[in-house]
Design a protein around this motif. Structure first.
Motif, PDB file in Angstrom:
ATOM      1  N   SER A  26       0.802  -1.225   0.000  1.00 22.25           N
ATOM      2  CA  SER A  26       0.000   0.000   0.000  1.00 22.25           C
ATOM      3  C   SER A  26       0.836   1.277   0.000  1.00 22.25           C
ATOM      4  O   SER A  26       0.509   2.237  -0.708  1.00 22.25           O
ATOM      5  N   ASP A  27       1.919   1.311   0.762  1.00 19.63           N
ATOM      6  CA  ASP A  27       2.754   2.521   0.786  1.00 19.63           C
ATOM      7  C   ASP A  27       3.362   2.811  -0.576  1.00 19.63           C
ATOM      8  O   ASP A  27       3.342   3.943  -1.053  1.00 19.63           O
ATOM      9  N   GLN A  28       3.898   1.780  -1.193  1.00 19.74           N
ATOM     10  CA  GLN A  28       4.508   1.961  -2.518  1.00 19.74           C
ATOM     11  C   GLN A  28       3.455   2.368  -3.553  1.00 19.74           C
ATOM     12  O   GLN A  28       3.696   3.235  -4.388  1.00 19.74           O
ATOM     13  N   LEU A  29       2.288   1.775  -3.479  1.00 17.92           N
ATOM     14  CA  LEU A  29       1.209   2.122  -4.413  1.00 17.92           C
ATOM     15  C   LEU A  29       0.791   3.577  -4.227  1.00 17.92           C
ATOM     16  O   LEU A  29       0.625   4.318  -5.202  1.00 17.92           O
ATOM     17  N   TYR A  30       0.658   3.987  -2.979  1.00 18.44           N
ATOM     18  CA  TYR A  30       0.272   5.374  -2.707  1.00 18.44           C
ATOM     19  C   TYR A  30       1.331   6.347  -3.229  1.00 18.44           C
ATOM     20  O   TYR A  30       1.014   7.352  -3.861  1.00 18.44           O
ATOM     21  N   ARG A  31       2.601   6.065  -2.942  1.00 18.19           N
ATOM     22  CA  ARG A  31       3.680   6.961  -3.396  1.00 18.19           C
ATOM     23  C   ARG A  31       3.693   7.074  -4.916  1.00 18.19           C
ATOM     24  O   ARG A  31       3.849   8.168  -5.464  1.00 18.19           O
ATOM     25  N   THR A  32       3.513   5.961  -5.590  1.00 17.17           N
ATOM     26  CA  THR A  32       3.495   5.986  -7.052  1.00 17.17           C
ATOM     27  C   THR A  32       2.309   6.800  -7.554  1.00 17.17           C
ATOM     28  O   THR A  32       2.462   7.648  -8.442  1.00 17.17           O
ATOM     29  N   ALA A  33       1.148   6.570  -6.984  1.00 20.21           N
ATOM     30  CA  ALA A  33      -0.041   7.328  -7.388  1.00 20.21           C
ATOM     31  C   ALA A  33       0.172   8.815  -7.149  1.00 20.21           C
ATOM     32  O   ALA A  33      -0.162   9.652  -7.996  1.00 20.21           O
ATOM     33  N   TYR A  34       0.756   9.152  -6.008  1.00 24.49           N
ATOM     34  CA  TYR A  34       0.985  10.556  -5.674  1.00 24.49           C
ATOM     35  C   TYR A  34       1.943  11.219  -6.659  1.00 24.49           C
ATOM     36  O   TYR A  34       1.771  12.381  -7.030  1.00 24.49           O
ATOM     37  N   LEU A  35       2.956  10.483  -7.085  1.00 20.53           N
ATOM     38  CA  LEU A  35       3.897  11.031  -8.070  1.00 20.53           C
ATOM     39  C   LEU A  35       3.173  11.453  -9.350  1.00 20.53           C
ATOM     40  O   LEU A  35       3.566  12.415 -10.002  1.00 20.53           O
ATOM     41  N   TYR A  36       2.131  10.752  -9.685  1.00 22.13           N
ATOM     42  CA  TYR A  36       1.399  11.062 -10.912  1.00 22.13           C
ATOM     43  C   TYR A  36       0.320  12.126 -10.729  1.00 22.13           C
ATOM     44  O   TYR A  36       0.192  13.014 -11.551  1.00 22.13           O
ATOM     45  N   GLN A  38      -0.364  14.129  -7.901  1.00 17.83           N
ATOM     46  CA  GLN A  38       0.086  15.302  -7.163  1.00 17.83           C
ATOM     47  C   GLN A  38      -0.778  15.772  -5.997  1.00 17.83           C
ATOM     48  O   GLN A  38      -0.589  16.877  -5.520  1.00 17.83           O
ATOM     49  N   ASN A  39      -1.740  15.000  -5.580  1.00 13.52           N
ATOM     50  CA  ASN A  39      -2.455  15.380  -4.366  1.00 13.52           C
ATOM     51  C   ASN A  39      -2.985  14.136  -3.660  1.00 13.52           C
ATOM     52  O   ASN A  39      -3.207  13.097  -4.278  1.00 13.52           O
ATOM     53  N   ARG A  40      -3.166  14.280  -2.386  1.00 11.01           N
ATOM     54  CA  ARG A  40      -3.505  13.153  -1.515  1.00 11.01           C
ATOM     55  C   ARG A  40      -4.822  12.488  -1.896  1.00 11.01           C
ATOM     56  O   ARG A  40      -4.911  11.275  -1.999  1.00 11.01           O
ATOM     57  N   GLU A  41      -5.851  13.287  -2.098  1.00  7.48           N
ATOM     58  CA  GLU A  41      -7.177  12.735  -2.365  1.00  7.48           C
ATOM     59  C   GLU A  41      -7.199  11.934  -3.666  1.00  7.48           C
ATOM     60  O   GLU A  41      -7.734  10.819  -3.710  1.00  7.48           O
ATOM     61  N   ASP A  42      -6.630  12.513  -4.709  1.00  7.58           N
ATOM     62  CA  ASP A  42      -6.598  11.794  -5.987  1.00  7.58           C
ATOM     63  C   ASP A  42      -5.734  10.538  -5.894  1.00  7.58           C
ATOM     64  O   ASP A  42      -6.065   9.506  -6.484  1.00  7.58           O
ATOM     65  N   ALA A  43      -4.622  10.628  -5.162  1.00  9.23           N
ATOM     66  CA  ALA A  43      -3.752   9.458  -5.003  1.00  9.23           C
ATOM     67  C   ALA A  43      -4.501   8.325  -4.302  1.00  9.23           C
ATOM     68  O   ALA A  43      -4.410   7.163  -4.702  1.00  9.23           O
ATOM     69  N   LEU A  44      -5.254   8.666  -3.273  1.00  4.41           N
ATOM     70  CA  LEU A  44      -6.042   7.649  -2.579  1.00  4.41           C
ATOM     71  C   LEU A  44      -7.114   7.061  -3.496  1.00  4.41           C
ATOM     72  O   LEU A  44      -7.369   5.848  -3.472  1.00  4.41           O
ATOM     73  N   ASP A  45      -7.739   7.914  -4.318  1.00  9.39           N
ATOM     74  CA  ASP A  45      -8.724   7.427  -5.284  1.00  9.39           C
ATOM     75  C   ASP A  45      -8.086   6.473  -6.288  1.00  9.39           C
ATOM     76  O   ASP A  45      -8.670   5.444  -6.647  1.00  9.39           O
ATOM     77  N   VAL A  46      -6.881   6.819  -6.739  1.00 12.74           N
ATOM     78  CA  VAL A  46      -6.178   5.973  -7.707  1.00 12.74           C
ATOM     79  C   VAL A  46      -5.863   4.616  -7.089  1.00 12.74           C
ATOM     80  O   VAL A  46      -6.085   3.569  -7.720  1.00 12.74           O
ATOM     81  N   VAL A  47      -5.382   4.611  -5.855  1.00 10.72           N
ATOM     82  CA  VAL A  47      -5.063   3.347  -5.184  1.00 10.72           C
ATOM     83  C   VAL A  47      -6.335   2.516  -5.007  1.00 10.72           C
ATOM     84  O   VAL A  47      -6.340   1.307  -5.246  1.00 10.72           O
ATOM     85  N   GLN A  48      -7.412   3.172  -4.641  1.00  9.01           N
ATOM     86  CA  GLN A  48      -8.679   2.459  -4.459  1.00  9.01           C
ATOM     87  C   GLN A  48      -9.167   1.863  -5.779  1.00  9.01           C
ATOM     88  O   GLN A  48      -9.577   0.703  -5.833  1.00  9.01           O
ATOM     89  N   GLU A  49      -9.104   2.643  -6.839  1.00  9.57           N
ATOM     90  CA  GLU A  49      -9.550   2.162  -8.149  1.00  9.57           C
ATOM     91  C   GLU A  49      -8.661   1.022  -8.641  1.00  9.57           C
ATOM     92  O   GLU A  49      -9.154   0.024  -9.169  1.00  9.57           O
ATOM     93  N   ALA A  50      -7.358   1.148  -8.446  1.00 13.21           N
ATOM     94  CA  ALA A  50      -6.432   0.083  -8.857  1.00 13.21           C
ATOM     95  C   ALA A  50      -6.683  -1.193  -8.056  1.00 13.21           C
ATOM     96  O   ALA A  50      -6.645  -2.295  -8.608  1.00 13.21           O
ATOM     97  N   SER A  51      -6.969  -1.031  -6.779  1.00  8.36           N
ATOM     98  CA  SER A  51      -7.276  -2.201  -5.936  1.00  8.36           C
ATOM     99  C   SER A  51      -8.535  -2.898  -6.417  1.00  8.36           C
ATOM    100  O   SER A  51      -8.585  -4.131  -6.521  1.00  8.36           O
TER     101      SER A  51
END
Length: 182
Positions: A26-36, A38-51
């Motif tokens: 989860s940490d690595q997935l979040y960091r990767t999503a955040y790199l793309y 650029q904000n916490r909420e969208d990164a969490l959404d990306v991780v959730q959608e990918a999951s």
């Protein structure tokens, strides 16, 4: 239970094993999503959608050794979808925040490196991030980016040349090399 066993069980339909794998990464997935994105909420959404997409498609994974590569590819596609919805380009503007959580905030080398990485061409930046920040192999990057391994090597070489050029010879003479794993 080791990760390989969890992957095998997840492929066979054990959703609890997949859930545990997602927690492990989860940490690595979040960091990767955040790199793309650029904000916490969208990164969490990306991780959730990918999951979610991983839960749906896990049985399609053919070789368990490529689990993380497969999952990272799904995550990147989800990040691009979010970016398309926002009608923005992929940028690396706020990477300092993520890496400060993992490293000393006073790391001059890290800050210099992040500033220069922002200036790279998109595909070079993508290859550098996956190789140095996520420790993916050339083969795994090739699969994630859907390009030949030789092209990945070219992007990495050109990206490193640009980094060396922009960071200057003094930077390298002082022994400040790009860390293999930041």
């Amino acid at each position: 239970m080791d990760e390989r066993s969890l992957i095998k069980r997840a492929i066979k339909g054990d959703m609890e094993s997949l859930e545990e794998l997602l927690l492990i990464h989860s940490d690595q997935l979040y960091r990767t999503a955040y790199l793309y994105v650029q904000n916490r909420e969208d990164a969490l959404d990306v991780v959730q959608e990918a999951s979610y997409k991983a839960f749906i498609a896990i049985e399609q994974l053919k070789q368990e050794k490529y689990f993380l590569t497969w999952l990272t590819r799904i995550l990147i596609h989800c990040a691009y979808s979010v970016l398309k919805k926002r009608n923005k380009e992929v940028r690396i503007e706020a990477t300092d925040e993520i890496f400060k959580q993992q490293h000393e905030p006073t790391s001059e080398a890290l800050l210099d490196l992040l500033d220069v990485i922002r200036t790279l061409k998109e595909k070079q930046k993508h290859a550098i991030i996956l190789f140095y920040f996520h420790d993916l192999t050339i083969n795994e990057i090739s699969k994630v980016m859907k390009i030949p391994e030789g092209t990945v090597k070219t992007y990495l070489r050109r990206g490193k040349e640009k980094l060396k050029e922009k960071l200057g010879g003094d930077y390298y003479d002082e022994g400040k090399r790009i860390p293999r794993s930041l």
